[in-house]
Design a protein around this motif. Structure first.
Motif, short mmCIF file in Angstrom:
data_model
loop_
_atom_site.label_atom_id
_atom_site.label_comp_id
_atom_site.label_asym_id
_atom_site.label_seq_id
_atom_site.Cartn_x
_atom_site.Cartn_y
_atom_site.Cartn_z
N VAL A 242 38.23 49.10 41.31
CA VAL A 242 37.85 47.96 42.14
C VAL A 242 36.33 47.79 42.19
O VAL A 242 35.80 46.68 42.09
CB VAL A 242 38.42 48.10 43.56
CG1 VAL A 242 37.84 47.05 44.49
CG2 VAL A 242 39.94 47.97 43.52
N ALA A 243 35.61 48.91 42.32
CA ALA A 243 34.15 48.82 42.48
C ALA A 243 33.45 48.33 41.22
O ALA A 243 32.29 47.92 41.29
CB ALA A 243 33.60 50.20 42.87
N ASN A 244 34.13 48.36 40.08
CA ASN A 244 33.48 47.97 38.82
C ASN A 244 33.61 46.49 38.49
O ASN A 244 32.99 46.02 37.53
CB ASN A 244 34.10 48.77 37.66
CG ASN A 244 33.82 50.25 37.79
OD1 ASN A 244 32.70 50.66 38.06
ND2 ASN A 244 34.85 51.07 37.61
N VAL A 245 34.41 45.75 39.23
CA VAL A 245 34.68 44.34 38.90
C VAL A 245 34.07 43.44 39.98
O VAL A 245 34.26 43.67 41.18
CB VAL A 245 36.19 44.09 38.78
CG1 VAL A 245 36.46 42.62 38.48
CG2 VAL A 245 36.78 44.97 37.69
N GLN A 246 33.34 42.43 39.53
CA GLN A 246 32.70 41.48 40.43
C GLN A 246 33.05 40.06 40.00
O GLN A 246 33.38 39.80 38.84
CB GLN A 246 31.18 41.66 40.41
CG GLN A 246 30.70 43.06 40.72
CD GLN A 246 31.00 43.49 42.14
OE1 GLN A 246 31.07 42.65 43.05
NE2 GLN A 246 31.19 44.79 42.35
N VAL A 247 32.96 39.14 40.96
CA VAL A 247 33.17 37.71 40.65
C VAL A 247 32.10 37.25 39.66
O VAL A 247 30.91 37.56 39.81
CB VAL A 247 33.11 36.87 41.94
CG1 VAL A 247 33.15 35.38 41.61
CG2 VAL A 247 34.26 37.24 42.86
#
Length: 421
Positions: A242-247
């Motif tokens: 989760v922490a590796n993916v951004q909008v």
């Protein structure tokens, strides 16, 4: 008779004591000679020698060869993590709409009859017989006639007639009558019996909700349409990623329907709630679909590449994860290996980030790590047990496996008889 029985018991007890004493002596004598034989075999170079001192292990060339020890140099390297997941194509809700009726009346003609057809914006989709539409046309025609007849009247009357004409025209516009149709009515001065209902939005028909001959009301839904030139892809992202993916991140998409073809999209939304059952988070990817190849409900594979930057890294095979500790064996010379605790980051491309505990240029073991670690455990246990459990482990205890004699004594000779006693 009693004395004879008593003497027999004494003789049997004596024989048993002699047998136990003989067996104990033979056991002690054989185990006493084993370290000497082991040491002799180790000095002869025919067996592998391992020395253990706490968390330091010394392996001679023979031991390293048998264990298959391999090493690698710690280095700084830029890693890119690939997150692979699966998902399903969905309709872009931003392009979804209903085509509705603005008049009350009976549907006498229906020009779009099946789901899946494409409707252009402004396309005529039905002809409706509507008394309200006919009355609005007649009102507009009457207003035009009144303005023409009273052009020479007072200024106030002319102004009022013009206002009534504008109001009648506005009423037709609110019913959805296009400007060219209004101009046609003004030119012919004849009302139309049926109103042409036009689509307010374009798109593919997902659901047809009107039938020929139906009596419809203002605001009633006729068709559900969607613009499929843009679609959404929903993928499941595991908790650890989760922490590796951004909008805004780019996503590469493939689908079994088009082997060898790649599509791209952009992360547009990350669900703020984690699914407790699957331990995943839904991520929405927006994708352009101008050719219409991507169909809603298609399965797809997605890859998200995350640059991790340049950090100290080691091969993934170097790490020994015991649950409580993350350790590696650092080579100090050709034959000496020391266990060291490290703090790790993320894993990518067969490497693991090292946040602390190692410096570039150091050498770590990449193969036989578990075997070396087992020697530290066995070495400590053996030293402790050899002192009856009460003493401290001795450092640098050599361990070797003695080889069998080249010419064993034949059975029945003195050696065999001695062992039998």
């Amino acid at each position: 008779m009693v004395d004879s029985t008593h003497k027999k018991k004494i003789i049997i007890a004596g024989v048993a004591v002699a047998v136990i004493a003989g067996g104990t002596f033979a056991y002690y004598n054989s185990h006493k000679q084993m370290p000497a034989a082991a040491t002799h075999a180790g000095h002869g170079g025919s067996a592998a020698v391992v020395k253990v001192d706490g968390e330091k292990v010394v392996l001679d060339a023979k031991a390293r060869q048998l264990a298959g020890v391999q090493t690698a140099v710690v280095e700084k390297k830029a890693l890119t993590k690939e997150i692979r997941t699966t998902g399903k194509i969905a309709i872009n809700e931003n392009g979804r709409a209903y085509i509705t009726s603005r008049v009350m009346g009976r549907v006498d003609e229906l020009y779009v009859t099946a789901e899946g057809e494409y409707i252009e914006p402004g396309q005529v989709i039905a002809a409706v017989y509507s008394p309200d539409y006919i009355a609005a046309q007649e009102e507009y025609i009457l207003a035009i006639d009144t303005v023409d007849k009273l052009r020479g009247a007072s200024r106030d009357i002319v102004q009022m007639n013009n206002q009534l004409l504008q109001a009648a025209r506005r009423k037709l516009e609110l019913l959805g009558v296009p400007a060219q149709d209004i101009e046609h009515i003004a030119h012919t001065r004849q009302p139309n019996t049926h109103m042409a209902v036009r689509a307010q939005f374009g798109g593919t028909v997902l659901e047809k909700q009107v039938l020929l001959g139906a009596y419809i009301m203002p605001g009633e839904k006729l068709y559900a349409v969607s613009d499929l030139s843009s679609v959404w892809l929903y993928v499941d992202l595991y908790e650890k990623d989760v922490a590796n993916v951004q909008v805004g991140q780019t996503v590469t998409v493939t689908t079994p329907a088009y082997p060898g073809e790649t599509f791209t999209g952009v992360v547009s939304f990350i669900n703020p709630v984690l699914d407790d059952a699957t331990r995943t988070v839904k991520v929405r990817v927006e994708m352009a679909n101008p050719a219409g190849k991507l169909k809603p409900n298609m399965f797809a594979n997605a890859t998200i590449k995350v640059p991790l930057g340049e950090t100290v890294v080691i091969p993934a095979s170097s790490l020994l994860d015991t649950g409580k500790r993350k350790v590696v064996f650092v080579a100090q010379g050709e034959d000496t290996f020391v266990k060291r605790d490290i703090v790790i980051g993320q894993e990518a491309n067969g490497y693991i980030q090292v946040l602390s505990g190692l410096q570039p240029g150091e050498v770590v073991v990449t193969a036989a790590t578990f075997l070396i670690d087992s020697q530290t455990q066995l070495g400590n246990f053996g030293s402790h047990a050899g002192h009856g459990g009460g003493g401290k482990p001795q450092a640098s205890q050599p361990a070797a496996v003695p080889q069998a004699p080249a010419n064993p004594a034949p059975s029945g000779k003195a050696g065999g008889e001695h062992a039998g006693h």
